[in-house]
Write a protein that holds these residues in place. Structure first.
Motif, PDB file in Angstrom:
ATOM      1  N   ALA A  88       8.821  -6.469  36.613  1.00 20.00           N
ATOM      2  CA  ALA A  88       7.927  -7.084  35.737  1.00 20.00           C
ATOM      3  C   ALA A  88       7.243  -8.198  36.610  1.00 20.00           C
ATOM      4  O   ALA A  88       6.284  -8.611  36.038  1.00 20.00           O
ATOM      5  CB  ALA A  88       8.908  -8.019  34.711  1.00 20.00           C
ATOM      6  N   SER A  89       7.730  -8.526  37.836  1.00 16.24           N
ATOM      7  CA  SER A  89       6.892  -9.417  38.307  1.00 16.24           C
ATOM      8  C   SER A  89       5.711  -8.815  38.964  1.00 16.24           C
ATOM      9  O   SER A  89       4.688  -9.322  39.646  1.00 16.24           O
ATOM     10  CB  SER A  89       7.689  -9.905  39.620  1.00 16.24           C
ATOM     11  OG  SER A  89       8.173  -9.162  40.621  1.00 16.24           O
ATOM     12  N   ILE A  90       5.673  -7.243  39.172  1.00 16.82           N
ATOM     13  CA  ILE A  90       4.528  -6.676  39.907  1.00 16.82           C
ATOM     14  C   ILE A  90       3.717  -6.315  38.665  1.00 16.82           C
ATOM     15  O   ILE A  90       2.385  -6.567  38.816  1.00 16.82           O
ATOM     16  CB  ILE A  90       4.858  -5.576  40.565  1.00 16.82           C
ATOM     17  CG1 ILE A  90       5.955  -6.029  41.758  1.00 16.82           C
ATOM     18  CG2 ILE A  90       3.736  -4.644  40.981  1.00 16.82           C
ATOM     19  CD1 ILE A  90       6.601  -4.933  42.670  1.00 16.82           C
ATOM     20  N   PHE A  91       4.010  -5.667  37.416  1.00 21.17           N
ATOM     21  CA  PHE A  91       3.137  -5.621  36.500  1.00 21.17           C
ATOM     22  C   PHE A  91       2.769  -6.590  35.600  1.00 21.17           C
ATOM     23  O   PHE A  91       3.408  -7.180  34.819  1.00 21.17           O
ATOM     24  CB  PHE A  91       3.863  -4.392  35.401  1.00 21.17           C
ATOM     25  CG  PHE A  91       4.259  -2.995  35.898  1.00 21.17           C
ATOM     26  CD1 PHE A  91       3.240  -2.535  36.748  1.00 21.17           C
ATOM     27  CD2 PHE A  91       5.463  -2.617  35.825  1.00 21.17           C
ATOM     28  CE1 PHE A  91       3.602  -1.302  37.097  1.00 21.17           C
ATOM     29  CE2 PHE A  91       5.820  -1.230  36.586  1.00 21.17           C
ATOM     30  CZ  PHE A  91       4.971  -0.508  37.058  1.00 21.17           C
ATOM     31  N   ASP A  92       1.648  -7.059  36.080  1.00 14.83           N
ATOM     32  CA  ASP A  92       0.876  -8.596  35.247  1.00 14.83           C
ATOM     33  C   ASP A  92       0.560  -8.092  33.766  1.00 14.83           C
ATOM     34  O   ASP A  92      -0.217  -7.004  33.660  1.00 14.83           O
ATOM     35  CB  ASP A  92      -0.152  -8.794  36.002  1.00 14.83           C
ATOM     36  CG  ASP A  92      -0.646  -9.946  35.576  1.00 14.83           C
ATOM     37  OD1 ASP A  92      -0.732 -10.284  34.430  1.00 14.83           O
ATOM     38  OD2 ASP A  92      -1.276 -10.940  36.563  1.00 14.83           O
ATOM     39  N   PRO A  93       1.209  -8.749  32.917  1.00 12.31           N
ATOM     40  CA  PRO A  93       1.034  -8.330  31.589  1.00 12.31           C
ATOM     41  C   PRO A  93      -0.541  -8.572  31.047  1.00 12.31           C
ATOM     42  O   PRO A  93      -0.995  -7.941  30.034  1.00 12.31           O
ATOM     43  CB  PRO A  93       1.739  -9.415  30.924  1.00 12.31           C
ATOM     44  CG  PRO A  93       1.869 -10.581  31.683  1.00 12.31           C
ATOM     45  CD  PRO A  93       2.207 -10.017  33.129  1.00 12.31           C
ATOM     46  N   ARG A  94      -1.193  -9.230  31.766  1.00 10.02           N
ATOM     47  CA  ARG A  94      -2.773  -9.380  31.695  1.00 10.02           C
ATOM     48  C   ARG A  94      -3.259  -8.089  31.920  1.00 10.02           C
ATOM     49  O   ARG A  94      -4.427  -7.725  31.149  1.00 10.02           O
ATOM     50  CB  ARG A  94      -3.404 -10.480  32.285  1.00 10.02           C
ATOM     51  CG  ARG A  94      -2.781 -12.085  31.790  1.00 10.02           C
ATOM     52  CD  ARG A  94      -3.334 -12.977  33.003  1.00 10.02           C
ATOM     53  NE  ARG A  94      -2.839 -12.594  34.290  1.00 10.02           N
ATOM     54  CZ  ARG A  94      -3.206 -13.390  35.368  1.00 10.02           C
ATOM     55  NH1 ARG A  94      -3.973 -14.349  35.202  1.00 10.02           N
ATOM     56  NH2 ARG A  94      -2.707 -12.936  36.335  1.00 10.02           N
ATOM     57  N   PHE A  95      -3.109  -7.524  33.044  1.00 11.16           N
ATOM     58  CA  PHE A  95      -3.768  -6.051  33.543  1.00 11.16           C
ATOM     59  C   PHE A  95      -2.936  -4.970  33.322  1.00 11.16           C
ATOM     60  O   PHE A  95      -3.700  -3.850  33.415  1.00 11.16           O
ATOM     61  CB  PHE A  95      -4.053  -6.511  34.907  1.00 11.16           C
ATOM     62  CG  PHE A  95      -4.686  -7.695  35.124  1.00 11.16           C
ATOM     63  CD1 PHE A  95      -5.933  -8.023  34.760  1.00 11.16           C
ATOM     64  CD2 PHE A  95      -4.197  -8.845  36.080  1.00 11.16           C
ATOM     65  CE1 PHE A  95      -6.681  -9.195  35.082  1.00 11.16           C
ATOM     66  CE2 PHE A  95      -4.736  -9.941  36.245  1.00 11.16           C
ATOM     67  CZ  PHE A  95      -6.015 -10.108  35.611  1.00 11.16           C
ATOM     68  N   ASP A  96      -1.590  -5.163  33.262  1.00  9.12           N
ATOM     69  CA  ASP A  96      -0.761  -3.643  33.000  1.00  9.12           C
ATOM     70  C   ASP A  96       0.198  -3.984  31.857  1.00  9.12           C
ATOM     71  O   ASP A  96       1.337  -4.152  31.839  1.00  9.12           O
ATOM     72  CB  ASP A  96       0.299  -3.584  34.270  1.00  9.12           C
ATOM     73  CG  ASP A  96      -0.682  -3.869  35.428  1.00  9.12           C
ATOM     74  OD1 ASP A  96      -1.473  -3.046  35.910  1.00  9.12           O
ATOM     75  OD2 ASP A  96      -0.369  -4.649  36.414  1.00  9.12           O
ATOM     76  N   PRO A  97      -0.470  -4.284  30.677  1.00 10.90           N
ATOM     77  CA  PRO A  97       0.452  -4.538  29.414  1.00 10.90           C
ATOM     78  C   PRO A  97       1.328  -3.652  29.024  1.00 10.90           C
ATOM     79  O   PRO A  97       2.520  -3.853  28.721  1.00 10.90           O
ATOM     80  CB  PRO A  97      -0.675  -4.975  28.422  1.00 10.90           C
ATOM     81  CG  PRO A  97      -1.994  -3.985  28.803  1.00 10.90           C
ATOM     82  CD  PRO A  97      -1.999  -4.201  30.318  1.00 10.90           C
TER      83      PRO A  97
END
Length: 466
Positions: free
Chosen positions: A80-89
């Motif tokens: 979750a710290s790598i997958f940014d919710p803004r770019f990798d929702p």
């Protein structure tokens, strides 16, 4: 990113199909792959492997499940710290859903609900309807466990509109969510809620069957039975019909929840079926009270025999309490018979197919006991079945021989030894009837070589044909 995007979203009914050894090998392989994939150079691949390793930890069967779940959470936190919710929702939403499932398993339902809710929000409008529906189903489950059935129904309503009705996976997901919504509506504790729950289960059972979706079929039947028993307590004028329908639903569930395949679910279904039969038999206008009570007693016997009281203490105690109550009801009807005698009498009054089914279930369980308990239990049952009229003895032993012949040779010999010892314990009049029933059953149940083997084995024990 494409590799990560193909990772399936875990739902309440998803799971790995490997055995413990395969899972351990998968965990070890993923650990090596994660260590060999630097985060600084390959961040998305690192995150994807962390997610997969989390799933593997969560699914791994071990002696310390909480430890595996905590390891899974650490992996999900990393991903979750790598997958940014803004770019990798979408990948971020999948990680949140998986983390929610782990928090729920660890008992932190509020944290799980928050994660499921956020995951569903991130998936909205991302062309991932089935995935979002699975997350909403998880939100419905945990909301119900939090004592918020209205919130659970709302989440399920949203999910039901999203599943793809043209795919088998979508159909199973829809049926699972109908089950969740039904349980939530039943949890409202109202008559209307129970009626709505039964309607949901009926609709879902019209779509999934025991062949294409056996587990979903069984849990829906189980839930329908539970709701039917509850509704019978509210509608006394319809109680007999509702309890009979509930007992049939539990029977259907037991075609999937077998003792060997799903021992815990099997024990619960047996207990629930026993309760339906017990309540029906103890109604003022109940018909066939003795037979119904005997059938309920047999169900509760299976429950307490299968559940390990060291692991499932509360469930075992409930089953044993129900068993004692049923015995007391039978005593109130003037019956002083033992449990084995009640079971033998139940089989004597049952149709042939049901007799064979129940006896196979009982013999299979007794033959798995250690000695000397195995022989003592088989002997008690054989004696109970032998103290009856000729037709009852013959029909019982016919079923018994047919079942024993399907079993390994040592089990066949163990069963025949118990049968011989039972007849030898009878008085002369009872033994003459029992031996004639045995001789006739050998002729009815067996073919040439089988007859020769069984008779020769019995002759070797000292049996004489009447």
């Amino acid at each position: 990113m494409e590799e990560v995007d193909r990772i399936p979203v875990p739902t309440e009914h998803a799971g790995l199909q490997e055995g413990p050894l395969d899972r351990a090998a998968s965990v070890a392989q993923l650990e090596r792959q994660l260590a060999a994939t630097p985060r600084a150079i390959y961040p998305y691949q690192h995150a994807g492997l962390a997610y997969r390793l989390g799933l593997a930890y969560a699914e791994s069967a071990g002696t310390h499940p909480a430890e595996g779940l905590r390891k899974a959470l650490a992996c999900y936190d990393l991903a979750a710290s790598i997958f940014d919710p803004r770019f990798d929702p979408v990948p971020h939403a999948r990680v949140l859903n998986a983390a929610g499932a782990v928090h729920r398993a660890l008992g932190d339902r509020k944290a799980a609900a928050a994660l499921f809710e956020k995951s569903a929000q991130l998936l909205e409008g991302r062309d991932r309807d089935d995935e979002r529906a699975g997350v909403l189903n998880n939100l419905g489950l945990v909301s119900m466990e939090l004592g918020e059935p209205e919130r659970a129904v709302e989440a399920c309503d949203q999910a039901l509109a999203l599943f793809d009705p043209t795919s088998s996976e979508g159909i199973r997901g829809w049926a699972a969510t109908m089950h969740t919504r039904g349980m939530a509506q039943a949890a409202l504790g109202t008559e209307a809620g129970l009626v709505a729950a039964l309607h949901d289960y009926e609709q879902a059972l019209g779509v999934v069957g025991p062949t294409e979706a056996p587990y979903h079929f069984a849990i829906l039947q189980q839930a329908a039975g539970v709701a039917g028993v509850a509704l019978a307590g509210i509608r006394p004028d319809q109680a007999d019909r509702l309890l009979a329908a509930a007992a049939r639903a539990f029977e259907e569930a037991l075609t999937v929840f077998t003792r060997s395949g799903f021992p815990y679910q099997y024990a619960l279904a047996k207990n629930n079926m026993g309760l339906a039969l017990l309540r029906r038999a103890t109604r003022p206008d109940g018909e066939g009270a003795i037979e119904g009570l005997r059938w309920a007693l047999a169900c509760f016997e299976e429950t307490v025999a299968v559940l390990d009281p060291r692991v499932y203490r509360a469930e075992w105690e409930q089953g044993y309490t129900n068993l004692e109550r049923t015995q007391a009801e039978l005593a109130g009807h003037g019956s002083t018979a033992s449990r084995a005698e009640h079971f033998a009498a139940l089989l004597a009054a049952s149709p042939e197919d049901l007799r064979v089914q129940m006896l196979r279930e009982r013999l299979t369980r007794l033959l798995m006991l250690p000695e000397p308990q195995r022989h003592a239990s088989l002997l008690e049952l054989a004696v109970a079945s032998a103290r009856a009229d000729f037709d009852a003895v013959r029909s019982y032993i016919t079923a018994e021989l047919g079942i024993l012949m399907e079993m390994p040779r040592p089990d066949l010999q163990t069963g025949l030894q118990a049968r011989f010892d039972a007849h030898r314990s009878l008085d002369d009049t009872e033994r003459e009837i029992a031996d004639r029933g045995l001789d006739q059953a050998i002729g009815d149940a067996l073919v040439g070589p089988q007859k020769i083997y069984v008779r020769d084995f019995l002759y070797g024990l000292g049996w004489e044909r009447p």
